[in-house]
Design an enzyme around this catalytic site. Sequence first.
Site, PDB file in Angstrom:
ATOM      1  CG  HIS A 135      30.108  31.477  38.135  1.00 64.98           C
ATOM      2  ND1 HIS A 135      30.444  29.760  38.706  1.00 64.98           N
ATOM      3  CD2 HIS A 135      30.184  32.162  38.121  1.00 64.98           C
ATOM      4  CE1 HIS A 135      28.250  30.488  39.048  1.00 64.98           C
ATOM      5  NE2 HIS A 135      28.297  31.962  38.935  1.00 64.98           N
ATOM      6  CE  LYS A 151      30.562  17.752  34.040  1.00 68.53           C
ATOM      7  NZ  LYS A 151      29.833  17.837  34.916  1.00 68.53           N
ATOM      8  NE  ARG A 152      30.104  25.647  29.733  1.00 72.14           N
ATOM      9  CZ  ARG A 152      31.783  26.105  29.474  1.00 72.14           C
ATOM     10  NH1 ARG A 152      33.019  25.953  28.742  1.00 72.14           N
ATOM     11  NH2 ARG A 152      32.018  26.373  31.037  1.00 72.14           N
ATOM     12  CE  LYS A 198      31.906  22.091  31.915  1.00 69.35           C
ATOM     13  NZ  LYS A 198      31.593  22.156  33.182  1.00 69.35           N
ATOM     14  CB  THR A 227      24.347  22.622  39.475  1.00 63.96           C
ATOM     15  OG1 THR A 227      24.910  23.045  38.039  1.00 63.96           O
ATOM     16  CG2 THR A 227      24.877  23.843  40.280  1.00 63.96           C
ATOM     17  CE  LYS A 259      20.709  20.960  38.364  1.00 63.33           C
ATOM     18  NZ  LYS A 259      21.103  21.618  36.439  1.00 63.33           N
TER      19      LYS A 259
END
Length: 794
Positions: A355, A533-534, A539, A641, A645
């Site tokens: 991942h 998000k985390r 990110k 993911t 969505k």
Amino acid sequence: MKDARVPLIGETLSDAILQHLKYSFGKDAEHATVTDWRLALSYAIRDRIVDPWFASTRATYAQHGKRVYYLSMEFLIGRLLEDATVNLGLMDEVRGFFEGRGLDATEIMQDEPDAALGNGGLGRLAACFLESMSTVGCPAYGYGIRYEHGLFKQSFERGRQIEAPEDWLSQTHAWEFERPESVYRIGFGGSVETPGDRAVWTPSETVVAEAYDTPIVGWQGRWANTLRLWSATPETVFDLGRFNAGDYYGAAEPENLARTISRVLYPDDTTEEGKRLRLKQEFFFTAASLRDIVRRFEDEYADLSLLSDKVAIQLNDTHPAIAGPELVRILHDEKGMAFDAAVETARACLGYTNHTLLPEALERWSVGLMADLLPRHMQIIERIDAAHAEAHPDRRAVIIGDGDVQMGPLAFTMAHRVNGVSALHTGLMRDTVFAELNRLHPDRIVNETNGITPRRWLLGANPRLSGLITRAIGDGWVDDLEQLQKLEPLADDAAFREDYAAAKRANKADLADYLGARGTPVDPDALFDVQIKRIHEYKRQHLNILQTIALWQAMKDDPQGDWVPQVKIFGGKAAPGYVFAKEIIHLINAVAEVVNADPDTGHLLRVAYPANYNVSLAEKLIPAAEVSQQVSTAGKEASGTGNMKFALNGALTIGTLDGANVEIRKLVGAENFFLFGMTADEAVERRGVADHAGRAIAACPELARALDAIRDGTFGERFESITGNVSGADYFLVASDFADYWRASRELEAARRDAAGWTRMAILNTARSGWFSSDRTIRDYMADIWDARAISVG
């Protein structure tokens, strides 16, 4: 005489709810609380899952089906009540039951606590996979830990993240069945004796793994699989002798030490004790799961050489990577299989999902810790590493190196298939983190692009849009998501566009009420721009908030300008020990406090950061979102993911060519995606440019001004760690990507001014997102990795 406490198949759902209310919880309808009703409903729904659950198990045994075992530290399942009700087709009946009594079914369902069993995409993916395996009829078990507190509950104090224990188990968890007959002793430490080829490991410390089963039902109740979670308990619950001697705390020490293992998800591992606990957790659930798997196999078959024909074990990231050595230990030391045969059998069973491309996220444990905590496993790892070296004399990749056991190479070496989770990520795996192992094993890496379950993320989470879709094309899309392509012609139908926009506007109004009740009033007609998000540097939530500052400054300069009013919404948690990520949270909240209070721009820009982001909050945010922020540094996000969505629910993506963004853009059309930023190759090249951040800042007045505002205290503190990082090393290239991000954001706003054109783009995002169903992903795993087939009941 019928036992009224156990609803029979022929009874109505209404009868079952009322019977559970009375006989399971001792309440009558006149005095029942919301929680009483929710639990009664949960038990009534659960009753209707048990028969397909049993029937699925019987069918697997009858047809000697190959079982898939999915091992994951996280299963971010969220609330199960609505999910199960939707999949059983009982939602209309449930709503009718409660409306007939003057009660709000939505309020009752939302009383259910989120199961605190995960943090982000990895855990949500595991939950989607379980539901899809049930929907497609793949016999499967999910295995994880039954965390008492899971991830922490997040709140903010003066803008800073505060962590408190999650209390999801303080109420009855209606979905699980305790299995006191399924218990295993799990050992740590101790000594190893080798009287012959087989070793005898005598642990110095043991805990007991107790099983709790939750049935996971698929669409239309045709199949149900099991999520089995392990809880750690002591062998001796209470030391009466120490208690009677006055050592009251010491008497409870065994219980406290054991329960620590299954108490918290991802304990802070910046200390040696934290590392020790993390490794204990990983071995605890992996070892219990493998013993359960072997026990179930031996109940049905006598020949262990058939194990890989009947068992597929998928490792979700490196957390269960110790499965390779542990399965070898069971087969060799306990079952008598020759060592080399045990290694080959284990490898044939095991698959490994990677991942991350971040080296720091590929776990490694010191040799000293591994040898102390798992001495026999350290011996097995050394033997596996030596055998690999002997088979490949020119190899450079090692499992044991620099004093550490590297769990990524261990998982790779002990798996027959290793998969990435998007096309870009898989290619980068081959070229970067596993380049050497890929050279030695060129056929081992395969791609399995992630997916999401449409039952949870469209049918259940967005009933306005899913209802509109069903009225337009029928309900076949629910378990065949690519039928959404039938919506494409309707993107040019004015009446359908109007209905689609109305559904989005109603979802936005609901979210506006939610945010307003929590202290951030927003205009539901503004553009809703969401990043959930985390919190992590790669990110790049700090890129987003810097652009927000620059936008606020531009609006403040000309508040009467032709601006698109917008609401910037953030959500996510930072790991307790991740100081920089927590500073990003602090900055976002500090900017929100200033911007939201500005009388000049208050009608143009608002910033919202609802606390304690979880699955239930995502189900509020995603249907209302119009913009999906997917701004990670190219080459760092494995897949994502959330991006799927958002697209499925009609939010337009502004993003980089990273992870599954690449595939989303290809499928929805480049004209319906706002692209910015460097490619992965360009990012690597840019890092080699001296003072790349300084040059980018000097060339971009908007970024320079935003950084100056932070430095001069406009937002209270000066956040030197963030400004220093962005203007200094800037490994994640915030400064270098900012100007292009600014351009793309303004292009997005221009597109939003054309309401019909915007809605058309949103419809096409929905219509072209069907490939991202986790049903498709699971079928690909079954064919490419597990060699498993679907089974039907009856």
